[in-house]
Write an enzyme that holds these catalytic residues in place. Sequence first.
Site, mmCIF file in Angstrom:
data_model
loop_
_atom_site.group_PDB
_atom_site.id
_atom_site.type_symbol
_atom_site.label_atom_id
_atom_site.label_comp_id
_atom_site.label_asym_id
_atom_site.label_seq_id
_atom_site.Cartn_x
_atom_site.Cartn_y
_atom_site.Cartn_z
ATOM 1 C CG HIS A 157 -9.139 0.531 -1.729
ATOM 2 N ND1 HIS A 157 -8.733 0.386 -0.438
ATOM 3 C CD2 HIS A 157 -10.704 0.534 -1.585
ATOM 4 C CE1 HIS A 157 -9.850 0.318 0.298
ATOM 5 N NE2 HIS A 157 -10.640 0.405 -0.383
ATOM 6 C CG MET A 163 -11.436 3.695 0.691
ATOM 7 S SD MET A 163 -9.868 3.636 1.826
ATOM 8 C CE MET A 163 -8.613 3.652 0.562
ATOM 9 C CG HIS A 185 -3.810 -1.372 -2.335
ATOM 10 N ND1 HIS A 185 -4.886 -1.906 -2.751
ATOM 11 C CD2 HIS A 185 -4.274 -0.224 -1.322
ATOM 12 C CE1 HIS A 185 -5.826 -1.437 -2.065
ATOM 13 N NE2 HIS A 185 -5.721 -0.521 -1.172
ATOM 14 C CG MET A 212 -8.387 7.407 1.479
ATOM 15 S SD MET A 212 -7.938 7.341 3.101
ATOM 16 C CE MET A 212 -6.877 5.645 2.925
ATOM 17 C CG MET A 249 -12.320 -2.427 3.586
ATOM 18 S SD MET A 249 -10.698 -2.036 2.884
ATOM 19 C CE MET A 249 -9.879 -1.224 4.266
ATOM 20 C CG ASP A 300 -5.265 2.791 0.209
ATOM 21 O OD1 ASP A 300 -6.242 2.016 -0.012
ATOM 22 O OD2 ASP A 300 -4.054 2.295 0.876
ATOM 23 C CB SER A 328 -1.050 0.168 1.356
ATOM 24 O OG SER A 328 -1.403 1.289 1.356
ATOM 25 C CG ASP A 354 -6.455 -2.434 2.137
ATOM 26 O OD1 ASP A 354 -5.643 -2.139 2.717
ATOM 27 O OD2 ASP A 354 -7.189 -1.624 1.398
HETATM 28 C C1 DX5 Z 1 -7.080 1.903 4.555
HETATM 29 C C2 DX5 Z 1 -6.392 1.583 3.461
HETATM 30 C C3 DX5 Z 1 -5.145 0.481 3.382
HETATM 31 C C4 DX5 Z 1 -3.876 0.797 4.412
HETATM 32 C C5 DX5 Z 1 -3.522 -0.422 4.930
HETATM 33 O O1 DX5 Z 1 -8.083 2.401 4.511
HETATM 34 O O2 DX5 Z 1 -7.147 0.909 2.448
HETATM 35 O O3 DX5 Z 1 -4.746 0.078 2.109
HETATM 36 O O4 DX5 Z 1 -3.085 1.551 3.717
HETATM 37 O O5 DX5 Z 1 -2.142 -0.323 5.660
HETATM 38 P P1 DX5 Z 1 -1.702 -1.110 6.871
HETATM 39 O O6 DX5 Z 1 -1.243 -2.415 6.085
HETATM 40 O O7 DX5 Z 1 -0.755 -0.382 7.293
HETATM 41 O O8 DX5 Z 1 -2.824 -1.578 7.470
HETATM 42 ZN ZN ZN Z 2 -6.731 0.087 0.518
#
Ligand code: DX5
Ligand code: ZN
Length: 225
Positions: free
Chosen positions: A67, A69, A34, A38, A142, A36, A9, A176
């Site tokens: 991903h 969000m 990956h 958001m 998740m 993220d 990530s 994740d």
């Molecule tokens: C959380 C993200 C994850 C996050 C995972 O909302 O979707 O991808 O970065 O990080 P770790 O592995 O540190 O939990």
């Molecule tokens: Zn994620």
Amino acid sequence: MAAPKIAPSMLSSDFANLASEAERMVRLGADWLHMDIMCRHFVPNLTIGAPVIQSLRKHTKAYLDCHLMVTNPSDYVEPFGKAGASGFTFHIEVARDNWQELIQSIKSKGMRPGVSLRPGTPVEEVFPLVEAKNPVELVLVMTVEPGFGGQKFMPEMMDKVRTLRKKYPCLDIEVDGGLGPSTIDVAASAGANCIVAGSSIFGAADPGEVISVLRKSVEGSQNKS
Ligand code: DX5
Ligand code: ZN
């Protein structure tokens, strides 16, 4: 059998050096990166959008596993397609009324559609999307409340993974949140094959070793089943 994919990530990377961080992860054995995405309405955090994906794409050929969000994923399909995203995973909680059109448009922009569910969302909600004529190709379970890296893995989410793996032997099932050497075995034996890990990889003295531990655990579980 769904091939193991280890996806660092990039939320835990040094964003000021994203291109070299991406290159380093690929060199150390990452299959996917990956990303993220958001917005502050869906989660209490704000990260990156299509312009950053577009910039990163100029520096890497890696599979960018995005991903989203965000509360309105359909607004992001076209910009992410243009930016060079590879996978586009949206949340079912914000797509209950339009997932069919969403999957269609993601595919039409050349991306691979996936669906994710928050810890409180029952797994049954994604069955229709996997069984549709035009289905999602990945389900992201998740294992923390979305929003931040570095949270604690929720083992009770493994029931969802087991249910999905039993029903769909070849589906890409991604986990994740809180994954690392101490939690991977439970996720791998439940049937997850795509493993996202942020803090456990980027925080390690030897990130390549962590990637290899994660991969071996998935391979080991698959060889047993
Ligand atoms: C959380 C993200 C994850 C996050 C995972 O909302 O979707 O991808 O970065 O990080 P770790 O592995 O540190 O939990
Ligand atoms: Zn994620």
